[in-house]
Design a protein around this motif. Sequence first.
Motif, PDB file in Angstrom:
ATOM      1  N   ARG A 163      -8.004  46.097 -15.404  1.00 43.84           N
ATOM      2  CA  ARG A 163      -7.874  45.672 -16.802  1.00 43.84           C
ATOM      3  C   ARG A 163      -8.804  44.520 -17.142  1.00 43.84           C
ATOM      4  O   ARG A 163      -9.353  44.452 -18.238  1.00 43.84           O
ATOM      5  CB  ARG A 163      -6.408  45.323 -17.101  1.00 43.84           C
ATOM      6  CG  ARG A 163      -5.555  46.582 -17.173  1.00 43.84           C
ATOM      7  CD  ARG A 163      -4.092  46.319 -17.423  1.00 43.84           C
ATOM      8  NE  ARG A 163      -3.409  47.598 -17.613  1.00 43.84           N
ATOM      9  CZ  ARG A 163      -2.099  47.789 -17.516  1.00 43.84           C
ATOM     10  NH1 ARG A 163      -1.315  46.752 -17.249  1.00 43.84           N
ATOM     11  NH2 ARG A 163      -1.568  48.972 -17.698  1.00 43.84           N
ATOM     12  N   ARG A 164      -9.002  43.599 -16.220  1.00 48.02           N
ATOM     13  CA  ARG A 164      -9.996  42.545 -16.463  1.00 48.02           C
ATOM     14  C   ARG A 164     -11.394  43.152 -16.554  1.00 48.02           C
ATOM     15  O   ARG A 164     -12.216  42.733 -17.384  1.00 48.02           O
ATOM     16  CB  ARG A 164      -9.962  41.520 -15.334  1.00 48.02           C
ATOM     17  CG  ARG A 164      -8.998  40.372 -15.533  1.00 48.02           C
ATOM     18  CD  ARG A 164      -9.398  39.252 -14.604  1.00 48.02           C
ATOM     19  NE  ARG A 164      -8.397  38.228 -14.473  1.00 48.02           N
ATOM     20  CZ  ARG A 164      -8.503  37.023 -15.034  1.00 48.02           C
ATOM     21  NH1 ARG A 164      -9.530  36.748 -15.813  1.00 48.02           N
ATOM     22  NH2 ARG A 164      -7.574  36.124 -14.827  1.00 48.02           N
ATOM     23  N   ALA A 165     -11.668  44.114 -15.689  1.00 51.36           N
ATOM     24  CA  ALA A 165     -13.011  44.687 -15.624  1.00 51.36           C
ATOM     25  C   ALA A 165     -13.332  45.549 -16.837  1.00 51.36           C
ATOM     26  O   ALA A 165     -14.459  45.537 -17.332  1.00 51.36           O
ATOM     27  CB  ALA A 165     -13.158  45.510 -14.342  1.00 51.36           C
ATOM     28  N   LYS A 166     -12.346  46.315 -17.334  1.00 49.38           N
ATOM     29  CA  LYS A 166     -12.637  47.335 -18.344  1.00 49.38           C
ATOM     30  C   LYS A 166     -11.828  47.226 -19.627  1.00 49.38           C
ATOM     31  O   LYS A 166     -12.218  47.797 -20.649  1.00 49.38           O
ATOM     32  CB  LYS A 166     -12.386  48.737 -17.751  1.00 49.38           C
ATOM     33  CG  LYS A 166     -13.387  49.177 -16.703  1.00 49.38           C
ATOM     34  CD  LYS A 166     -14.718  49.559 -17.333  1.00 49.38           C
ATOM     35  CE  LYS A 166     -14.612  50.862 -18.106  1.00 49.38           C
ATOM     36  NZ  LYS A 166     -15.897  51.280 -18.695  1.00 49.38           N
TER      37      LYS A 166
ATOM     38  N   GLY B  35      -4.813  49.426 -35.226  1.00 47.44           N
ATOM     39  CA  GLY B  35      -5.589  48.248 -34.853  1.00 47.44           C
ATOM     40  C   GLY B  35      -5.887  48.223 -33.370  1.00 47.44           C
ATOM     41  O   GLY B  35      -5.796  49.230 -32.672  1.00 47.44           O
ATOM     42  N   ARG B  36      -6.221  47.042 -32.863  1.00 47.08           N
ATOM     43  CA  ARG B  36      -6.653  46.885 -31.480  1.00 47.08           C
ATOM     44  C   ARG B  36      -5.536  46.322 -30.606  1.00 47.08           C
ATOM     45  O   ARG B  36      -4.704  45.536 -31.062  1.00 47.08           O
ATOM     46  CB  ARG B  36      -7.874  45.979 -31.410  1.00 47.08           C
ATOM     47  CG  ARG B  36      -9.093  46.536 -32.115  1.00 47.08           C
ATOM     48  CD  ARG B  36     -10.201  45.510 -32.185  1.00 47.08           C
ATOM     49  NE  ARG B  36     -10.574  45.058 -30.848  1.00 47.08           N
ATOM     50  CZ  ARG B  36     -11.213  43.920 -30.598  1.00 47.08           C
ATOM     51  NH1 ARG B  36     -11.514  43.112 -31.591  1.00 47.08           N
ATOM     52  NH2 ARG B  36     -11.531  43.595 -29.358  1.00 47.08           N
ATOM     53  N   VAL B  37      -5.551  46.728 -29.340  1.00 45.66           N
ATOM     54  CA  VAL B  37      -4.608  46.226 -28.341  1.00 45.66           C
ATOM     55  C   VAL B  37      -5.432  45.565 -27.235  1.00 45.66           C
ATOM     56  O   VAL B  37      -6.348  46.190 -26.688  1.00 45.66           O
ATOM     57  CB  VAL B  37      -3.742  47.361 -27.771  1.00 45.66           C
ATOM     58  CG1 VAL B  37      -2.782  46.816 -26.711  1.00 45.66           C
ATOM     59  CG2 VAL B  37      -2.956  48.050 -28.885  1.00 45.66           C
ATOM     60  N   LEU B  38      -5.114  44.323 -26.910  1.00 48.32           N
ATOM     61  CA  LEU B  38      -5.896  43.546 -25.946  1.00 48.32           C
ATOM     62  C   LEU B  38      -5.076  43.207 -24.705  1.00 48.32           C
ATOM     63  O   LEU B  38      -3.854  43.375 -24.669  1.00 48.32           O
ATOM     64  CB  LEU B  38      -6.382  42.237 -26.585  1.00 48.32           C
ATOM     65  CG  LEU B  38      -7.142  42.299 -27.907  1.00 48.32           C
ATOM     66  CD1 LEU B  38      -7.657  40.918 -28.265  1.00 48.32           C
ATOM     67  CD2 LEU B  38      -8.277  43.307 -27.848  1.00 48.32           C
ATOM     68  N   TYR B  39      -5.779  42.684 -23.706  1.00 47.53           N
ATOM     69  CA  TYR B  39      -5.167  42.275 -22.444  1.00 47.53           C
ATOM     70  C   TYR B  39      -5.209  40.756 -22.326  1.00 47.53           C
ATOM     71  O   TYR B  39      -6.225  40.117 -22.616  1.00 47.53           O
ATOM     72  CB  TYR B  39      -5.930  42.908 -21.283  1.00 47.53           C
ATOM     73  CG  TYR B  39      -5.435  42.532 -19.903  1.00 47.53           C
ATOM     74  CD1 TYR B  39      -4.084  42.614 -19.579  1.00 47.53           C
ATOM     75  CD2 TYR B  39      -6.327  42.126 -18.913  1.00 47.53           C
ATOM     76  CE1 TYR B  39      -3.635  42.283 -18.305  1.00 47.53           C
ATOM     77  CE2 TYR B  39      -5.892  41.807 -17.633  1.00 47.53           C
ATOM     78  CZ  TYR B  39      -4.547  41.878 -17.331  1.00 47.53           C
ATOM     79  OH  TYR B  39      -4.105  41.561 -16.069  1.00 47.53           O
ATOM     80  N   ALA B  40      -4.093  40.152 -21.902  1.00 49.54           N
ATOM     81  CA  ALA B  40      -4.005  38.712 -21.630  1.00 49.54           C
ATOM     82  C   ALA B  40      -3.723  38.539 -20.138  1.00 49.54           C
ATOM     83  O   ALA B  40      -2.569  38.619 -19.707  1.00 49.54           O
ATOM     84  CB  ALA B  40      -2.906  38.071 -22.466  1.00 49.54           C
ATOM     85  N   PRO B  41      -4.745  38.325 -19.317  1.00 46.88           N
ATOM     86  CA  PRO B  41      -4.567  38.349 -17.858  1.00 46.88           C
ATOM     87  C   PRO B  41      -3.695  37.242 -17.290  1.00 46.88           C
ATOM     88  O   PRO B  41      -3.167  37.383 -16.181  1.00 46.88           O
ATOM     89  CB  PRO B  41      -6.007  38.243 -17.327  1.00 46.88           C
ATOM     90  CG  PRO B  41      -6.799  37.676 -18.441  1.00 46.88           C
ATOM     91  CD  PRO B  41      -6.152  38.141 -19.699  1.00 46.88           C
ATOM     92  N   THR B  42      -3.530  36.135 -18.021  1.00 45.45           N
ATOM     93  CA  THR B  42      -2.724  35.034 -17.487  1.00 45.45           C
ATOM     94  C   THR B  42      -1.297  35.024 -18.029  1.00 45.45           C
ATOM     95  O   THR B  42      -0.537  34.090 -17.760  1.00 45.45           O
ATOM     96  CB  THR B  42      -3.399  33.682 -17.788  1.00 45.45           C
ATOM     97  OG1 THR B  42      -3.691  33.611 -19.188  1.00 45.45           O
ATOM     98  CG2 THR B  42      -4.695  33.538 -17.005  1.00 45.45           C
ATOM     99  N   ALA B  43      -0.924  36.041 -18.784  1.00 45.27           N
ATOM    100  CA  ALA B  43       0.463  36.196 -19.235  1.00 45.27           C
ATOM    101  C   ALA B  43       1.169  37.111 -18.239  1.00 45.27           C
ATOM    102  O   ALA B  43       0.940  38.315 -18.226  1.00 45.27           O
ATOM    103  CB  ALA B  43       0.504  36.788 -20.640  1.00 45.27           C
ATOM    104  N   ARG B  44       2.010  36.551 -17.400  1.00 47.80           N
ATOM    105  CA  ARG B  44       2.587  37.328 -16.299  1.00 47.80           C
ATOM    106  C   ARG B  44       4.101  37.449 -16.408  1.00 47.80           C
ATOM    107  O   ARG B  44       4.790  36.529 -16.836  1.00 47.80           O
ATOM    108  CB  ARG B  44       2.250  36.690 -14.944  1.00 47.80           C
ATOM    109  CG  ARG B  44       0.777  36.649 -14.613  1.00 47.80           C
ATOM    110  CD  ARG B  44       0.548  36.190 -13.183  1.00 47.80           C
ATOM    111  NE  ARG B  44      -0.866  36.049 -12.896  1.00 47.80           N
ATOM    112  CZ  ARG B  44      -1.557  34.915 -13.031  1.00 47.80           C
ATOM    113  NH1 ARG B  44      -0.924  33.816 -13.406  1.00 47.80           N
ATOM    114  NH2 ARG B  44      -2.846  34.872 -12.765  1.00 47.80           N
TER     115      ARG B  44
END
Length: 353
Positions: free
Chosen positions: A173-176, A220-229
Motif C-alpha cells: 500500500r505504501r508502494a502503490k 471520490g478518492r480513497v487514500l492510505y494513512a500508513p501511520t494510522a494503526r
Amino acid sequence: MFPEILLALILLWDGYFFLRYLLSLRKAYRTREWKPRVSVLIPAYNEGENIEDAVKAALSQDYPDLEVIVIDDGSEDGTYERASSVKDERLKVIKAEHGGKARALNIGLKVASGEIVVTTDADGFLEEKAVSELVRRFYSGEIVAVGGQVRVAGRRFLELAQDVEHLRIAMFRRAKELENLSLAPGPVSAFRREILLEVGGFVEDPVEDYATTIALKRIGRVLYAPTARAWVRMPLTLSSLWRQRKRWFLGDLSKLGAGPLKDRFFLAVGDAVAFSDVAFPLVAIALAKWALLGLFIGFEMLTMAAAVREEGGSSKEVILFPVLLWFWAAFYLCLHVYGYIWLVLSKKGKRWG
C-alpha cells in the motif's frame, strides 16, 4: 533453467514493489491539519471479552473532539453490559437486534454527529494516534475515505504469520496505493459522513469494507494513512483461518468482474508469483541449487527487515519470513483454485463448498 525462471519472476515482482516501497519512504505524503468532530463506530457481536479494551482505546485517542458509539448487534454474552460499564460522557452504547456488521454500522451512522466517521472492530484496539493520522489525510474535498494499517496482536505461529502478511500488505500500500487505496479496512478507516449517507450507508455484504470502498470510489478518492494503526485479533487455527479467508476471497471475487481491469491483472500475476514462491524452493532443493536458494532467502529477509524497521515488528518475523512466505503462497494458491472453481460452478447455477 526452470528454477532460474521461477527465481527471476519472484525477484522481478518482489523487487519492483520493494523498490517502490523504499522510494515511498523518502517522500512526504500530503496531509493537512484540521480537527473536525469525529464519531468512532464499534459494531460488536458477542465480544464481551474484548469490548472494554476496544472502547478504552477509542476513548484514549489524542484527538480533541470525538464521540465513541458502540452498537451491540444482538449479543448474548454481556457485551452491552460490559461496554456500558465504561463511564465516559463521550460514549454511547446502543442495543440492536442481530442483523450483521454492516447493519450495525448503519445504526451507528444514523446517530453519529461527527463530520468524519471512523470504524474499528470490537476485538481489536486503535493506537493512540490512529484517529489523528486518519483525519490528517483528508487534505482536499475530493477525498471521501482514508484507510489505515492493520496489524495482528499475539505471538503464536498463526498470529505471527498473519502479522507478517499484514506487514507485506502495508509495504504494497505504501508502494502503490498511498493516493488510491483499493480497500478501506474495517478495523481502521475514516469516512466523510455526508458521502456515506449519499451512497446509502455501509453496504450490507459479506465483505462490507470492500463493497463500501467500491461504492465510495464512484464519488471520490480513497487514500492510505500508513501511520494510522489498529491491532486486531485473528484466527488461531488453520480451519478458522481458511473459513475467514474463504469468505473474504469469495466476496471479493464476485465483485472483480465489475472492478478495475488492473485488479484482475494483479490477481493473475500474483497467482503466478505465488506458484513460483511455492515451486522454487522445492525445485532448488531437489536440484541442489543452493546458491539460488540462498539468494532467494537473503533477498526476502532483506525486504522484511526493511518493513519491520519502518512499520514495526520483530526480528523473529524477519528470520521466519522465508518459511512464512512459502506458507502463505501455498495457502492462497489453494484458496484461489477453490475460489475459481466456485465461481465457474456458481455461474452454471451449481453449488459447491
